[in-house]
Design a protein around this motif. Structure first.
Motif, PDB file in Angstrom:
ATOM      1  N   VAL A  69      -6.497   2.288   1.929  1.00 38.75           N
ATOM      2  CA  VAL A  69      -5.778   3.317   1.170  1.00 38.75           C
ATOM      3  C   VAL A  69      -4.273   3.158   1.357  1.00 38.75           C
ATOM      4  CG1 VAL A  69      -5.322   5.805   1.044  1.00 38.75           C
ATOM      5  CG2 VAL A  69      -7.675   4.961   1.107  1.00 38.75           C
ATOM      6  N   ILE A  70      -3.845   2.914   2.582  1.00 44.98           N
ATOM      7  CA  ILE A  70      -2.413   2.701   2.839  1.00 44.98           C
ATOM      8  C   ILE A  70      -1.905   1.494   2.072  1.00 44.98           C
ATOM      9  CG2 ILE A  70      -0.748   2.021   4.626  1.00 44.98           C
ATOM     10  CD1 ILE A  70      -2.312   3.828   6.558  1.00 44.98           C
ATOM     11  N   TRP A  71      -2.698   0.418   2.067  1.00 41.73           N
ATOM     12  CA  TRP A  71      -2.304  -0.788   1.341  1.00 41.73           C
ATOM     13  C   TRP A  71      -2.179  -0.486  -0.147  1.00 41.73           C
ATOM     14  CZ3 TRP A  71      -4.159  -3.956  -2.504  1.00 41.73           C
ATOM     15  CH2 TRP A  71      -3.539  -5.199  -2.632  1.00 41.73           C
ATOM     16  N   LEU A  72      -3.138   0.269  -0.712  1.00 41.67           N
ATOM     17  CA  LEU A  72      -3.089   0.595  -2.135  1.00 41.67           C
ATOM     18  C   LEU A  72      -1.880   1.469  -2.472  1.00 41.67           C
ATOM     19  CD1 LEU A  72      -6.840   1.239  -2.959  1.00 41.67           C
ATOM     20  CD2 LEU A  72      -5.383  -0.577  -3.866  1.00 41.67           C
ATOM     21  N   VAL A  73      -1.544   2.421  -1.607  1.00 40.13           N
ATOM     22  CA  VAL A  73      -0.385   3.285  -1.847  1.00 40.13           C
ATOM     23  C   VAL A  73       0.898   2.456  -1.824  1.00 40.13           C
ATOM     24  CG1 VAL A  73       1.012   5.126  -0.831  1.00 40.13           C
ATOM     25  CG2 VAL A  73      -1.460   5.411  -1.051  1.00 40.13           C
ATOM     26  N   LEU A  74       1.028   1.580  -0.843  1.00 39.42           N
ATOM     27  CA  LEU A  74       2.236   0.758  -0.762  1.00 39.42           C
ATOM     28  C   LEU A  74       2.320  -0.220  -1.927  1.00 39.42           C
ATOM     29  CD1 LEU A  74       2.397   0.087   3.080  1.00 39.42           C
ATOM     30  CD2 LEU A  74       3.775   1.675   1.721  1.00 39.42           C
ATOM     31  N   TRP A  75       1.171  -0.758  -2.349  1.00 42.34           N
ATOM     32  CA  TRP A  75       1.147  -1.653  -3.498  1.00 42.34           C
ATOM     33  C   TRP A  75       1.551  -0.891  -4.757  1.00 42.34           C
ATOM     34  CZ3 TRP A  75      -1.879  -1.582  -7.954  1.00 42.34           C
ATOM     35  CH2 TRP A  75      -1.773  -2.716  -8.755  1.00 42.34           C
ATOM     36  N   GLY A  76       1.059   0.349  -4.885  1.00 43.06           N
ATOM     37  CA  GLY A  76       1.416   1.171  -6.031  1.00 43.06           C
ATOM     38  C   GLY A  76       2.900   1.492  -6.067  1.00 43.06           C
ATOM     39  N   LEU A  77       3.467   1.769  -4.905  1.00 48.40           N
ATOM     40  CA  LEU A  77       4.917   2.028  -4.849  1.00 48.40           C
ATOM     41  C   LEU A  77       5.716   0.800  -5.280  1.00 48.40           C
ATOM     42  CD1 LEU A  77       5.327   4.061  -1.542  1.00 48.40           C
ATOM     43  CD2 LEU A  77       5.773   4.854  -3.862  1.00 48.40           C
TER      44      LEU A  77
ATOM     45  N   THR B 154       5.462   0.276  -9.107  1.00 46.31           N
ATOM     46  CA  THR B 154       6.212   1.214  -9.946  1.00 46.31           C
ATOM     47  C   THR B 154       7.717   1.065  -9.789  1.00 46.31           C
ATOM     48  OG1 THR B 154       6.070   2.933  -8.249  1.00 46.31           O
ATOM     49  CG2 THR B 154       4.361   2.932  -9.952  1.00 46.31           C
TER      50      THR B 154
END
Length: 76
Positions: free
Chosen positions: A27-35, A38
């Motif tokens: 989840v942390i990896w996905l959030v950082l990837w999303g940031l 964007t």
């Protein structure tokens, strides 16, 4: 011969914790990837973090399966 409740409980807790930590890393990896996707800061998240998350989930899942199968054999 069945194992006592103490060691089995520890292994079950360890499996649950490993799976939880793996999901948290993913989840942390996905959030950082999303940031980064964007237009946020480019942190270049390494794939090794995602591989570690997958390995932790797999280890926890396998331990739970082994405990479940051992319980079925003990009952038979």
């Amino acid at each position: 011969m069945t194992a006592s409740k103490g060691p089995t409980g520890f292994i079950h807790g360890f499996a649950t914790a490993a799976m939880g930590l793996g999901v948290l890393l993913a989840v942390i990896w996905l959030v950082l990837w999303g940031l980064a996707a964007t237009g946020g800061p480019d942190w270049r998240m390494p794939m090794q973090l995602l591989q570690s998350a997958g390995a932790l989930v797999l280890i926890g899942w396998l331990l739970r399966i082994l405990l479940r199968s051992r319980g079925v054999k003990g009952a038979a």
